[in-house]
Design a protein around this motif. Structure first.
Motif, PDB file in Angstrom:
ATOM      1  N   MET A  56       0.838  -1.049  -0.044  1.00 15.72           N
ATOM      2  CA  MET A  56      -0.053  -0.041  -0.157  1.00 15.72           C
ATOM      3  C   MET A  56       0.778   1.110  -0.076  1.00 15.72           C
ATOM      4  SD  MET A  56      -3.226   0.697   2.325  1.00 15.72           S
ATOM      5  CE  MET A  56      -4.267   2.187   2.388  1.00 15.72           C
ATOM      6  N   ALA A  57       0.395   2.234  -0.664  1.00 12.12           N
ATOM      7  CA  ALA A  57       1.199   3.434  -0.835  1.00 12.12           C
ATOM      8  C   ALA A  57       1.148   4.379   0.101  1.00 12.12           C
ATOM      9  CB  ALA A  57       0.971   4.025  -2.226  1.00 12.12           C
ATOM     10  N   THR A  58       1.976   5.132   0.731  1.00  5.46           N
ATOM     11  CA  THR A  58       2.192   6.402   1.661  1.00  5.46           C
ATOM     12  C   THR A  58       2.307   7.641   0.837  1.00  5.46           C
ATOM     13  OG1 THR A  58       2.559   4.766   3.535  1.00  5.46           O
ATOM     14  CG2 THR A  58       2.841   7.203   4.140  1.00  5.46           C
ATOM     15  N   ARG A  59       1.624   8.204   0.536  1.00  6.43           N
ATOM     16  CA  ARG A  59       1.614   9.295  -0.432  1.00  6.43           C
ATOM     17  C   ARG A  59       2.136  10.532   0.276  1.00  6.43           C
ATOM     18  NH1 ARG A  59      -2.541   6.380  -0.969  1.00  6.43           N
ATOM     19  NH2 ARG A  59      -3.838   7.922   0.160  1.00  6.43           N
ATOM     20  N   SER A  60       2.959  11.298  -0.645  1.00  3.87           N
ATOM     21  CA  SER A  60       3.481  12.595   0.200  1.00  3.87           C
ATOM     22  C   SER A  60       3.662  13.713  -0.842  1.00  3.87           C
ATOM     23  CB  SER A  60       4.774  12.244   0.741  1.00  3.87           C
ATOM     24  OG  SER A  60       5.785  11.599   0.015  1.00  3.87           O
ATOM     25  N   ARG A  61       3.957  14.867  -0.443  1.00  6.99           N
ATOM     26  CA  ARG A  61       4.264  16.047  -1.296  1.00  6.99           C
ATOM     27  C   ARG A  61       5.503  16.377  -0.815  1.00  6.99           C
ATOM     28  NH1 ARG A  61       2.605  18.349  -5.543  1.00  6.99           N
ATOM     29  NH2 ARG A  61       0.657  17.071  -5.374  1.00  6.99           N
ATOM     30  N   ILE A  62       6.575  16.756  -1.725  1.00  3.94           N
ATOM     31  CA  ILE A  62       7.838  17.013  -1.236  1.00  3.94           C
ATOM     32  C   ILE A  62       8.125  18.486  -1.824  1.00  3.94           C
ATOM     33  CG2 ILE A  62      10.152  16.807  -1.757  1.00  3.94           C
ATOM     34  CD1 ILE A  62       9.687  13.847  -2.200  1.00  3.94           C
ATOM     35  N   ALA A  63       8.567  19.583  -1.130  1.00  3.13           N
ATOM     36  CA  ALA A  63       8.298  21.098  -1.580  1.00  3.13           C
ATOM     37  C   ALA A  63       9.723  21.631  -1.351  1.00  3.13           C
ATOM     38  CB  ALA A  63       7.119  21.774  -0.862  1.00  3.13           C
TER      39      ALA A  63
END
Length: 126
Positions: A1-8
């Motif tokens: 299962m994916a653990t989604r993130s946003r990198i900024a």
């Protein structure tokens, strides 16, 4: 299962460049890779390539999607949007050249903390 993130990355003009990352978004995954392999130069290169499936140890070793990243006018816009695309964590490189982690909590975001602090509290700093 994916653990989604946003990198900024926060830019000098206050805008925020960001990309989506589909897998391993938890602090001991993406967070650990960011603090160990991504200085400002590498982080800026990462932003130029667009959204990714997985984060590699340099921008050239990331599995890319066709989608471009997202740009925000300021930190508030970034925080308000975080989680709207299923992200469970956000990571941002700030003006002090430190990586910060922001967990998504319910309909909002949690406390902004240094990734190194989050990892040390969980016993997972490398």
């Amino acid at each position: 299962m994916a653990t989604r993130s946003r990198i900024a990355v926060k830019q000098q003009d206050g805008t925020i460049d960001s990309i989506y990352c589909h897998f391993d978004g938890y602090p001991s995954g993406v967070g650990d890779v960011l603090i160990n392999y991504y200085s400002r130069k590498e982080a800026d290169q990462l932003m130029q390539g667009g959204d990714i499936s997985t984060l590699g140890d340099d921008p050239e070793h990331c599995k890319r999607y066709q989608d471009a990243g997202r740009k925000y006018l300021d930190l508030n816009s970034f925080f308000e949007d975080l989680g709207n695309r299923g992200e469970e964590y956000g990571y941002i490189l700030m003006d002090d050249s430190q990586w910060y982690c922001i967990p998504v909590v319910g309909d909002g975001v949690g406390e902004l903390q240094l990734v190194t602090k989050v990892l040390s509290e969980r016993g997972g700093i490398s």
